[in-house]
Design a protein around this motif. Structure first.
Motif, PDB file in Angstrom:
ATOM      1  N   MET A 149       0.818  -1.221   0.000  1.00 39.64           N
ATOM      2  CA  MET A 149       0.000   0.000   0.000  1.00 39.64           C
ATOM      3  C   MET A 149       0.849   1.268   0.000  1.00 39.64           C
ATOM      4  SD  MET A 149      -3.277  -1.079   2.357  1.00 39.64           S
ATOM      5  CE  MET A 149      -2.336  -1.918   3.646  1.00 39.64           C
ATOM      6  N   ARG A 150       2.003   1.196  -0.632  1.00 40.33           N
ATOM      7  CA  ARG A 150       2.833   2.374  -0.824  1.00 40.33           C
ATOM      8  C   ARG A 150       2.550   2.951  -2.210  1.00 40.33           C
ATOM      9  NH1 ARG A 150       8.830   0.284   0.036  1.00 40.33           N
ATOM     10  NH2 ARG A 150       8.012  -1.195  -1.514  1.00 40.33           N
ATOM     11  N   PRO A 151       2.256   4.257  -2.306  1.00 38.28           N
ATOM     12  CA  PRO A 151       1.981   4.837  -3.630  1.00 38.28           C
ATOM     13  C   PRO A 151       3.230   4.811  -4.505  1.00 38.28           C
ATOM     14  CG  PRO A 151       2.127   6.561  -1.957  1.00 38.28           C
ATOM     15  CD  PRO A 151       2.150   5.247  -1.225  1.00 38.28           C
ATOM     16  N   VAL A 152       3.056   4.351  -5.753  1.00 37.83           N
ATOM     17  CA  VAL A 152       4.183   4.286  -6.681  1.00 37.83           C
ATOM     18  C   VAL A 152       3.939   5.096  -7.947  1.00 37.83           C
ATOM     19  CG1 VAL A 152       4.996   2.071  -5.808  1.00 37.83           C
ATOM     20  CG2 VAL A 152       3.353   2.110  -7.697  1.00 37.83           C
TER      21      VAL A 152
ATOM     22  N   ILE B 238      10.480  -0.526  -8.058  1.00 38.50           N
ATOM     23  CA  ILE B 238       9.641   0.189  -7.101  1.00 38.50           C
ATOM     24  C   ILE B 238      10.451   0.584  -5.865  1.00 38.50           C
ATOM     25  CG2 ILE B 238       7.734  -0.147  -5.462  1.00 38.50           C
ATOM     26  CD1 ILE B 238       6.286  -1.702  -7.698  1.00 38.50           C
ATOM     27  N   GLU B 239      11.274  -0.316  -5.356  1.00 39.55           N
ATOM     28  CA  GLU B 239      12.095   0.016  -4.193  1.00 39.55           C
ATOM     29  C   GLU B 239      13.022   1.188  -4.496  1.00 39.55           C
ATOM     30  OE1 GLU B 239      11.711  -1.085  -1.184  1.00 39.55           O
ATOM     31  OE2 GLU B 239      10.171  -2.528  -1.779  1.00 39.55           O
ATOM     32  N   GLN B 240      13.625   1.181  -5.676  1.00 40.95           N
ATOM     33  CA  GLN B 240      14.551   2.256  -6.021  1.00 40.95           C
ATOM     34  C   GLN B 240      13.817   3.562  -6.301  1.00 40.95           C
ATOM     35  OE1 GLN B 240      17.311  -0.947  -8.305  1.00 40.95           O
ATOM     36  NE2 GLN B 240      17.918   1.179  -8.695  1.00 40.95           N
ATOM     37  N   ILE B 241      12.627   3.487  -6.885  1.00 39.22           N
ATOM     38  CA  ILE B 241      11.827   4.694  -7.120  1.00 39.22           C
ATOM     39  C   ILE B 241      11.491   5.363  -5.785  1.00 39.22           C
ATOM     40  CG2 ILE B 241       9.528   5.470  -7.825  1.00 39.22           C
ATOM     41  CD1 ILE B 241       9.718   3.313 -10.066  1.00 39.22           C
ATOM     42  N   ILE B 242      11.038   4.577  -4.815  1.00 42.03           N
ATOM     43  CA  ILE B 242      10.655   5.138  -3.515  1.00 42.03           C
ATOM     44  C   ILE B 242      11.882   5.660  -2.768  1.00 42.03           C
ATOM     45  CG2 ILE B 242       9.709   4.540  -1.242  1.00 42.03           C
ATOM     46  CD1 ILE B 242       7.782   2.646  -2.714  1.00 42.03           C
ATOM     47  N   ALA B 243      12.978   4.905  -2.802  1.00 39.02           N
ATOM     48  CA  ALA B 243      14.203   5.347  -2.127  1.00 39.02           C
ATOM     49  C   ALA B 243      14.723   6.638  -2.737  1.00 39.02           C
ATOM     50  CB  ALA B 243      15.259   4.260  -2.202  1.00 39.02           C
TER      51      ALA B 243
ATOM     52  N   ALA C 254       5.705   7.130  -2.414  1.00 38.60           N
ATOM     53  CA  ALA C 254       5.761   7.072  -0.950  1.00 38.60           C
ATOM     54  C   ALA C 254       6.973   7.814  -0.398  1.00 38.60           C
ATOM     55  CB  ALA C 254       5.773   5.619  -0.493  1.00 38.60           C
ATOM     56  N   GLY C 255       8.054   7.839  -1.123  1.00 38.77           N
ATOM     57  CA  GLY C 255       9.262   8.500  -0.638  1.00 38.77           C
ATOM     58  C   GLY C 255       9.168  10.007  -0.592  1.00 38.77           C
ATOM     59  N   THR C 256       8.378  10.609  -1.483  1.00 37.34           N
ATOM     60  CA  THR C 256       8.344  12.069  -1.560  1.00 37.34           C
ATOM     61  C   THR C 256       7.627  12.712  -0.381  1.00 37.34           C
ATOM     62  OG1 THR C 256       6.378  11.979  -2.984  1.00 37.34           O
ATOM     63  CG2 THR C 256       8.518  12.091  -4.074  1.00 37.34           C
TER      64      THR C 256
END
Length: 554
Positions: free
Chosen positions: A51-54, A213-218, A307-309
């Motif tokens: 449920m993290r926005p991507v 996805i992990e790298q986009i959020i990070a 989610a990261g922003t």
């Protein structure tokens, strides 16, 4: 976990964003309601299995941030173990949905075989869900007056429509064709998103998509934290007032303290009014959403959201207060969030006046007509969020007659739509001379709109900032406040803010929307710019002489 090069990550990101945009196109092309297909009063988001926005598509920015809150609450209520391939769930319980009851959120799980790989979430404004009044509800005193409530109810189960729920909607709405049409438009957009997300997984493979996805959020979090660290550090407080709560005429206090320190963006609404009797209270998720918009605009305005922003954000508001409504407190007229958007900027501007604009027109002058169409015999309810001037900045003048800064890509309802589908005739829509606050860079101009009614019905006005003026910066001047004049030139003439009026053919209403605040002293404005403003009608000859010190007789 697979590690990908930057190029491959960007390709996957672009595919995810494209899936969201295709969902958006489907919604616009299939919806029944002009507030969706013309105004773009919606938000679409795509999430991973956690449920993290991507990815998201353009819409109302506050809707996009609110989707994050709604999805978590909706899945918590339904239970992830009770979600199956093909399900679509309806949520509009205000305190979980981060909005009023007319903003219907649909969410759906996405499965690849037996594995949950993500969620899709779409919210859009429905015109009638059986509230006590048609159209906007301006004076509700509890949630149950504001429409039917769905806490997380399947409208599609394992791919099959849930007939009983659809019929419940049909028989409890004054506009059943419109809301069922919009329900199916949202479902169609969700199905589009499902297909595209599965295609992405098939094309790139699950390990690659998950790693991307992990790298986009990070990356989103790293960029946001770096930008936050580069901003002035400190704590700033601002206050403002809403006109009223829809029940009493007493102004309602808003107070915010914004702190940037230790890698955190903290927004604290302590000191604001307790929850009010009338429907201006904010669900906490809606409060959180406007804070996300501010943070994003300061730290990564040109980057897609994920989610990261928003990871550094912390929002505080005590339950049972204006910015954290609890059951059964009414929440329908959420214009509080629009004025609070400016309030947060007002606080931040104390620490970074050269970076931020002065206040825009301070609010969204929203209006609607409700009635029976003489050609069809069917009920209509069509709204418009009118345009205001934006505040001047350290670099340039404010934009003239634009959607309020909180509205993102939201649009006004075209005149042709309002005149064809309601009993309103627009006699005049024009830029108001001298409506922008004077300054080295002046505020953008507001509008004058004269409406004549050609059929009987009700005219609804929603605005919460007519008694106080928008703020200016760095020695600029404040514009006049918004003004709404009902029945001008008659013995019934009155100044109104949020009100429901019975109208008959020949009645009129005039809207005078506020301009933006000025930035910098008017004495420092380039005389050539003043002369150009006079020539183009933005500034009068008198204001050029008396406010800017520029004589046109030279």
């Amino acid at each position: 976990m697979t590690t990908l090069d930057g190029a491959r990550v960007e390709v996957v990101r672009s595919y995810l964003l494209s899936a969201a945009e295709e969902m958006r196109a489907t919604l616009i092309r299939t919806s029944f309601n002009p507030v969706i297909y013309e105004v773009h009063d919606f938000g679409l988001s795509l999430y991973d299995a956690r449920m993290r926005p991507v990815a998201e598509a353009t819409g109302l920015t506050s809707f996009l941030g609110a989707n994050d809150y709604s999805l978590r609450k909706g899945v918590e209520y339904v239970g992830v173990e009770n979600l199956h391939q093909g399900d679509v769930v309806l949520l509009n319980y205000p305190y979980w949905n981060a909005a009023h009851a007319s903003d219907a959120t649909l969410f759906a799980p996405v499965f690849d075989g037996d594995d949950l790989i993500g969620f899709l979430c779409i919210r859009a404004h429905w015109m009638d869900l059986g509230a006590k009044d048609p159209g906007y509800v301006l004076d509700s005193t509890d949630m149950h007056q504001e429409g039917m409530i769905f806490p997380g109810t399947k409208v599609v189960s394992r791919g099959e429509p849930v007939h009983d729920i659809h019929e419940l909607l049909r028989f409890n709405s004054r506009m059943p064709d419109a809301i069922l049409g919009d329900l199916h438009a949202q479902i169609a957009a969700i199905r589009t998103g499902e297909r595209r997300l599965l295609e992405i997984y098939t094309k790139f493979g699950r390990p690659t998509v998950l790693a991307a996805i992990e790298q986009i959020i990070a990356d989103g979090e790293a960029r946001t934290r770096a930008a936050l660290a580069a901003l002035p550090q400190g704590s700033w407080t601002a206050e403002d007032y809403l006109d009223d709560d829809g029940i009493s005429d007493e102004p309602v206090k808003m107070r915010v303290t914004v702190t940037i320190a230790d890698g955190t963006f903290l927004v604290d609404f302590a000191g604001s009014s307790p929850a009010t009797r009338g429907p201006i209270n904010m669900p906490f998720g809606a409060t959180e959403a406007i804070c996300k918009v501010i943070l994003k605009s300061l730290t990564s305005p040109d980057e897609p959201s994920n989610a990261g922003t928003v990871a550094p954000l912390e929002v505080r508001a005590e339950p049972g207060t204006l910015f954290h409504a609890i059951y059964p407190q009414p929440t329908f007229t959420l214009w509080t969030g629009i004025v609070a958007f400016e309030l947060i900027l007002k606080a931040l501007a104390q620490g970074m006046p050269e970076r931020l604009p002065a206040s825009s027109g301070g609010d969204v002058p929203g209006f609607m007509m409700v009635g029976i169409h003489p050609d069809t015999g069917a009920m209509f309810a069509v709204s418009n969020n009118d345009l205001v001037g934006w505040g001047g900045t350290a670099e340039h003048d404010g934009t003239d007659a634009a959607t309020h800064v909180s509205g993102s890509t939201g649009r006004g309802t075209p005149i042709e739509v309002m005149e064809a589908r309601t009993g309103m005739f627009m006699e005049r829509v024009e830029i108001r001379t001298d409506s922008g606050g004077a300054g080295r860079h002046r505020g953008g101009a507001g509008l004058r709109r004269d409406i004549r009614f050609v059929t009987p019905g009700e005219f609804l006005m929603v605005i919460k900032k007519t008694k106080t003026r928008p703020w200016a910066l760095a020695g600029g001047l404040r514009p006049e406040a918004n003004q709404i004049i009902a029945f001008p030139g008659t013995d019934r003439e009155e100044r109104i803010s949020t009100k429901r009026l019975a109208v008959v053919p020949g009645d009129r209403v005039t809207l005078l929307t506020a301009g933006g605040g000025g930035h910098g002293s008017p004495a420092d404005r380039d005389p050539a710019a003043v002369r150009r403003d006079v020539a183009e009608g933005y500034v009068s000859r008198d204001a050029a002489r008396d406010v800017y010190g520029v004589s046109l007789d030279d």
